[in-house]
Design an enzyme around this catalytic site. Sequence first.
Site, PDB file in Angstrom:
ATOM      1  N   TRP A 182       3.805  -4.749  13.739  1.00 30.04           N
ATOM      2  CA  TRP A 182       4.841  -4.175  12.874  1.00 30.04           C
ATOM      3  C   TRP A 182       6.074  -3.729  13.653  1.00 30.04           C
ATOM      4  O   TRP A 182       6.975  -3.130  13.079  1.00 30.04           O
ATOM      5  CB  TRP A 182       4.272  -3.018  12.053  1.00 30.04           C
ATOM      6  CG  TRP A 182       3.384  -2.083  12.831  1.00 30.04           C
ATOM      7  CD1 TRP A 182       2.021  -2.159  12.935  1.00 30.04           C
ATOM      8  CD2 TRP A 182       3.777  -0.952  13.637  1.00 30.04           C
ATOM      9  NE1 TRP A 182       1.547  -1.144  13.745  1.00 30.04           N
ATOM     10  CE2 TRP A 182       2.600  -0.390  14.187  1.00 30.04           C
ATOM     11  CE3 TRP A 182       4.999  -0.353  13.937  1.00 30.04           C
ATOM     12  CZ2 TRP A 182       2.613   0.727  15.020  1.00 30.04           C
ATOM     13  CZ3 TRP A 182       5.009   0.761  14.779  1.00 30.04           C
ATOM     14  CH2 TRP A 182       3.826   1.279  15.302  1.00 30.04           C
ATOM     15  N   ARG A 219       0.873  -1.171   0.000  1.00 32.75           N
ATOM     16  CA  ARG A 219       0.000   0.000   0.000  1.00 32.75           C
ATOM     17  C   ARG A 219       0.912   1.223   0.000  1.00 32.75           C
ATOM     18  O   ARG A 219       2.122   1.106   0.077  1.00 32.75           O
ATOM     19  CB  ARG A 219      -0.935   0.012   1.214  1.00 32.75           C
ATOM     20  CG  ARG A 219      -0.229   0.246   2.529  1.00 32.75           C
ATOM     21  CD  ARG A 219      -1.204   0.483   3.673  1.00 32.75           C
ATOM     22  NE  ARG A 219      -0.532   0.342   4.954  1.00 32.75           N
ATOM     23  CZ  ARG A 219      -1.141   0.397   6.121  1.00 32.75           C
ATOM     24  NH1 ARG A 219      -2.443   0.598   6.180  1.00 32.75           N
ATOM     25  NH2 ARG A 219      -0.467   0.264   7.248  1.00 32.75           N
ATOM     26  N   GLU A 249      -3.232   8.393   6.956  1.00 35.76           N
ATOM     27  CA  GLU A 249      -1.909   8.710   7.488  1.00 35.76           C
ATOM     28  C   GLU A 249      -0.963   9.264   6.416  1.00 35.76           C
ATOM     29  O   GLU A 249       0.019   8.619   6.037  1.00 35.76           O
ATOM     30  CB  GLU A 249      -1.283   7.486   8.148  1.00 35.76           C
ATOM     31  CG  GLU A 249      -2.034   7.049   9.391  1.00 35.76           C
ATOM     32  CD  GLU A 249      -1.354   5.901  10.131  1.00 35.76           C
ATOM     33  OE1 GLU A 249      -0.551   5.186   9.517  1.00 35.76           O
ATOM     34  OE2 GLU A 249      -1.648   5.733  11.333  1.00 35.76           O
ATOM     35  N   GLU A 266      -1.486  -7.788   7.988  1.00 34.03           N
ATOM     36  CA  GLU A 266      -1.794  -7.428   9.376  1.00 34.03           C
ATOM     37  C   GLU A 266      -2.572  -8.507  10.116  1.00 34.03           C
ATOM     38  O   GLU A 266      -3.303  -8.215  11.062  1.00 34.03           O
ATOM     39  CB  GLU A 266      -2.512  -6.074   9.390  1.00 34.03           C
ATOM     40  CG  GLU A 266      -1.593  -5.011   8.812  1.00 34.03           C
ATOM     41  CD  GLU A 266      -2.095  -3.596   8.908  1.00 34.03           C
ATOM     42  OE1 GLU A 266      -1.303  -2.710   9.278  1.00 34.03           O
ATOM     43  OE2 GLU A 266      -3.275  -3.376   8.600  1.00 34.03           O
ATOM     44  N   LYS A 267      -2.368  -9.768   9.695  1.00 36.32           N
ATOM     45  CA  LYS A 267      -3.158 -10.838  10.322  1.00 36.32           C
ATOM     46  C   LYS A 267      -2.779 -11.063  11.781  1.00 36.32           C
ATOM     47  O   LYS A 267      -3.543 -11.632  12.545  1.00 36.32           O
ATOM     48  CB  LYS A 267      -3.059 -12.134   9.524  1.00 36.32           C
ATOM     49  CG  LYS A 267      -1.665 -12.677   9.336  1.00 36.32           C
ATOM     50  CD  LYS A 267      -1.706 -13.909   8.427  1.00 36.32           C
ATOM     51  CE  LYS A 267      -0.314 -14.427   8.130  1.00 36.32           C
ATOM     52  NZ  LYS A 267       0.482 -13.469   7.336  1.00 36.32           N
ATOM     53  N   PHE A 268      -1.583 -10.598  12.191  1.00 31.78           N
ATOM     54  CA  PHE A 268      -1.203 -10.744  13.601  1.00 31.78           C
ATOM     55  C   PHE A 268      -1.481  -9.482  14.417  1.00 31.78           C
ATOM     56  O   PHE A 268      -1.025  -9.348  15.547  1.00 31.78           O
ATOM     57  CB  PHE A 268       0.270 -11.142  13.726  1.00 31.78           C
ATOM     58  CG  PHE A 268       0.536 -12.523  13.182  1.00 31.78           C
ATOM     59  CD1 PHE A 268      -0.165 -13.624  13.659  1.00 31.78           C
ATOM     60  CD2 PHE A 268       1.463 -12.719  12.166  1.00 31.78           C
ATOM     61  CE1 PHE A 268       0.059 -14.895  13.148  1.00 31.78           C
ATOM     62  CE2 PHE A 268       1.688 -13.986  11.652  1.00 31.78           C
ATOM     63  CZ  PHE A 268       0.983 -15.076  12.138  1.00 31.78           C
ATOM     64  N   HIS A 269      -2.184  -8.537  13.819  1.00 31.88           N
ATOM     65  CA  HIS A 269      -2.536  -7.305  14.549  1.00 31.88           C
ATOM     66  C   HIS A 269      -3.799  -7.562  15.368  1.00 31.88           C
ATOM     67  O   HIS A 269      -4.742  -8.177  14.881  1.00 31.88           O
ATOM     68  CB  HIS A 269      -2.782  -6.185  13.544  1.00 31.88           C
ATOM     69  CG  HIS A 269      -2.727  -4.805  14.129  1.00 31.88           C
ATOM     70  ND1 HIS A 269      -3.685  -4.319  14.987  1.00 31.88           N
ATOM     71  CD2 HIS A 269      -1.819  -3.808  13.974  1.00 31.88           C
ATOM     72  CE1 HIS A 269      -3.369  -3.073  15.324  1.00 31.88           C
ATOM     73  NE2 HIS A 269      -2.241  -2.743  14.733  1.00 31.88           N
ATOM     74  N   GLU A 318      -7.350   5.818  15.622  1.00 27.19           N
ATOM     75  CA  GLU A 318      -6.873   4.430  15.700  1.00 27.19           C
ATOM     76  C   GLU A 318      -6.011   4.270  16.932  1.00 27.19           C
ATOM     77  O   GLU A 318      -5.164   5.115  17.219  1.00 27.19           O
ATOM     78  CB  GLU A 318      -5.958   4.085  14.509  1.00 27.19           C
ATOM     79  CG  GLU A 318      -6.606   4.015  13.169  1.00 27.19           C
ATOM     80  CD  GLU A 318      -5.572   3.695  12.080  1.00 27.19           C
ATOM     81  OE1 GLU A 318      -4.501   3.132  12.398  1.00 27.19           O
ATOM     82  OE2 GLU A 318      -5.840   4.021  10.926  1.00 27.19           O
TER      83      GLU A 318
HETATM   84  C1  GAL Z   1      -1.871   2.433  11.066  1.00 22.88           C
HETATM   85  C2  GAL Z   1      -2.649   2.343   9.765  1.00 22.88           C
HETATM   86  C3  GAL Z   1      -3.653   1.200   9.802  1.00 22.88           C
HETATM   87  C4  GAL Z   1      -2.999  -0.050  10.301  1.00 22.88           C
HETATM   88  C5  GAL Z   1      -2.395   0.219  11.656  1.00 22.88           C
HETATM   89  C6  GAL Z   1      -1.742  -0.982  12.287  1.00 22.88           C
HETATM   90  O1  GAL Z   1      -0.716   3.186  10.941  1.00 22.88           O
HETATM   91  O2  GAL Z   1      -3.339   3.543   9.530  1.00 22.88           O
HETATM   92  O3  GAL Z   1      -4.160   1.012   8.498  1.00 22.88           O
HETATM   93  O4  GAL Z   1      -2.018  -0.451   9.409  1.00 22.88           O
HETATM   94  O5  GAL Z   1      -1.396   1.208  11.516  1.00 22.88           O
HETATM   95  O6  GAL Z   1      -1.167  -0.674  13.526  1.00 22.88           O
END
Ligand code: GAL
Length: 672
Positions: free
Chosen positions: A317, A114, A153, A357-360, A309
């Site tokens: 990450w 992305r 962002e 982001e499956k582990f988020h 968020e």
């Molecule tokens: C943010 C982003 C989200 C997601 C999130 C994960 O920076 O806007 O789309 O990736 O991080 O922590």
Amino acid sequence: MTAHPWPLLDGIAYGGDYNPEQWSRDVWDEDVALMRKAGVNLVSVGIFSWAMLEPREGEFDFSWLDELLDLLHANGVAVDLGTPTAAPPAWFYATYPDARVVTADGTVLGFGSRGMVSHSAPEYRTAIARVAGELARRYAEHPAVVLWHVHNEYGAPVSDDFSPRAVAAWREWLRERYGSLDALNAAWGTAFWGQVVREWDHVVAPAATASIANPSTKLDWARFTDEQLRACFRIERDAIRAHATQPVTTNFMAHQNYNTDLWRWAQEVDVVSDDHYLWSPDPDAHVGLALSADLTRSVAGGRPWMLMEHSTSAVNWQGRNIAKRPGEMHRNAFTHLGRGADAIMFFQWRASRSGAEKFHSAMLPHAGASSRVFREVVDLGARLAAVEELRGTQVRADVAVLYDWESLWAQDLEWRPSDALGFRERVRAYYERLWRDGVTVDLAHPEHDLSRYRLVVAPASYLLTQAAAANLTAYVEAGGTLLVSCFSGVVDEHDAVHVGGFGAPLRTALGVAVEEFLPMREGETCAVDLDGTEVTADVWTEDVVLHGAEVRGTYRGGPADGMPAVTRHRHGQGTGWYVSTALGVDALAPVLRGVYADAGVVPPGHPEGLEVVTRQGGTADFHVVVNHRAEPAELAASGTELLSGAPVDGTFRVGPGDVAVIRTPRAQGGGR
Ligand code: GAL
């Protein structure tokens, strides 16, 4: 009181990013049922959906979004409708390969992750105006839509772009800024290393260079990049405004972002919103969270803002992604709330099975609704409903800490006296001292009107314009207390050293001059004697020459042995303090005691780790209490605790790791 920035939704907004296009239709029904259970009243939709909304260039498919918005509306969930421009579809990259981002080393970034394509590319700008405009045209009147969420962002994951499109725009931008090459050469000091340019086509972008690039060029490049991003935001915002009247936001990353000057960005949005994630290596990451929240409120001019968020538990990450333990999500949410947020939102509603982001963590984790996280999410929803009176109330601070992105950009460049001294590190040290002392602060730009503050702290304000220095000097003259840290007032807006030497523009206010910087080797320390109290300093010392100031701390050992380390100067009606070394949070405590006394700032004396911030309403104060300690804590308060409904009469006891909100009617006073 002025109107609320997002009038179409009542109470405290609660919810998160919702990406149902990743799921089959039956899952949507389960989602809305669970949203109702959790008290979710707002979701952000469509942020990464460009490929689904415009499957081929100019062909739109809104059918799934129509159905989704109707379903959400029928279930009482409002929508913050995203424009999907942070993730252009495959067709865009294939059709417009020249619009791709080029990195400093010449790598071309393509499809498959992305991050937008070149923000200077006219093809991108045309495409974002079209998709934002079509969305607004279709959903301007939809009753679910209460807010527009442009892009995602800005500045992440890429902001620097060295593509031919960007370089052409850069030259145009410089022409506009400087008018002539003579002016540009003068501003950049190009006589150094023979960097004089005599044709506009010879002006280059500061990509990879043999030795370091001209720092003045790099500072302007940071400004240019920020402005290009903002131009893209404006294109989308205006395309929306052509059809729709709901307020428009884009999610900032306050203290975690680098590339966007949020003082400027905040002027462009109807609603300030912010994303914040705990930084796992930091054991006191909740202090960084508080700083980020205060910074967001400050760029919002004190008006209510949205936490767009954060995470219910671990992110995915960072190197080691630390899960939040029971209660931590509540403490995080209530810190944001206490510091002015009227919305508590997450990334994301339902954890993704596939993709990066499956582990988020998510509000609804892979473990499902019978999980500790979801139970806490339901509980948080109920708690936020119980404190809806907070909506629209405001935080007032007596102390400001200066924060300037331009100074950050300039200071972080290569070849400075010590790369161990950084703007953010200094801001954090001073902020954390104030946080531990229970003193609520605003962040402010050095050219802002500072007259309402008792104390202004300037941590490593390296780039300080003459106008900013005059502002600070006038502030002291009029009775303010100013505390300036080392490496301040060094360069002007072109990153050229001030005439008269380091700190010259602040000499009148501080009564000192800095003759030479004396940084220390890694691991080296020295002592500072503060009227008998010895504290340890490291990283940085200076050869400070007195011009009227009194010495309040003296170096013992180190390269500045015997020289002034901390000074105090009466100027006009006020006082200017200077700390010429990088004191840590503990070492700053005795210095701040003297500074508070001059400023008339009285710390509340709460036990350390008990965070109490007051939001003021029309007829009551609301004390938002977050106990970061492993033991219970007490504070003096009276009124009603809103989460339990229990009366509070004189003393309130908050359990270990717990949160509370105490409403104190104004006539009763007290509470702090
Ligand atoms: C943010 C982003 C989200 C997601 C999130 C994960 O920076 O806007 O789309 O990736 O991080 O922590």
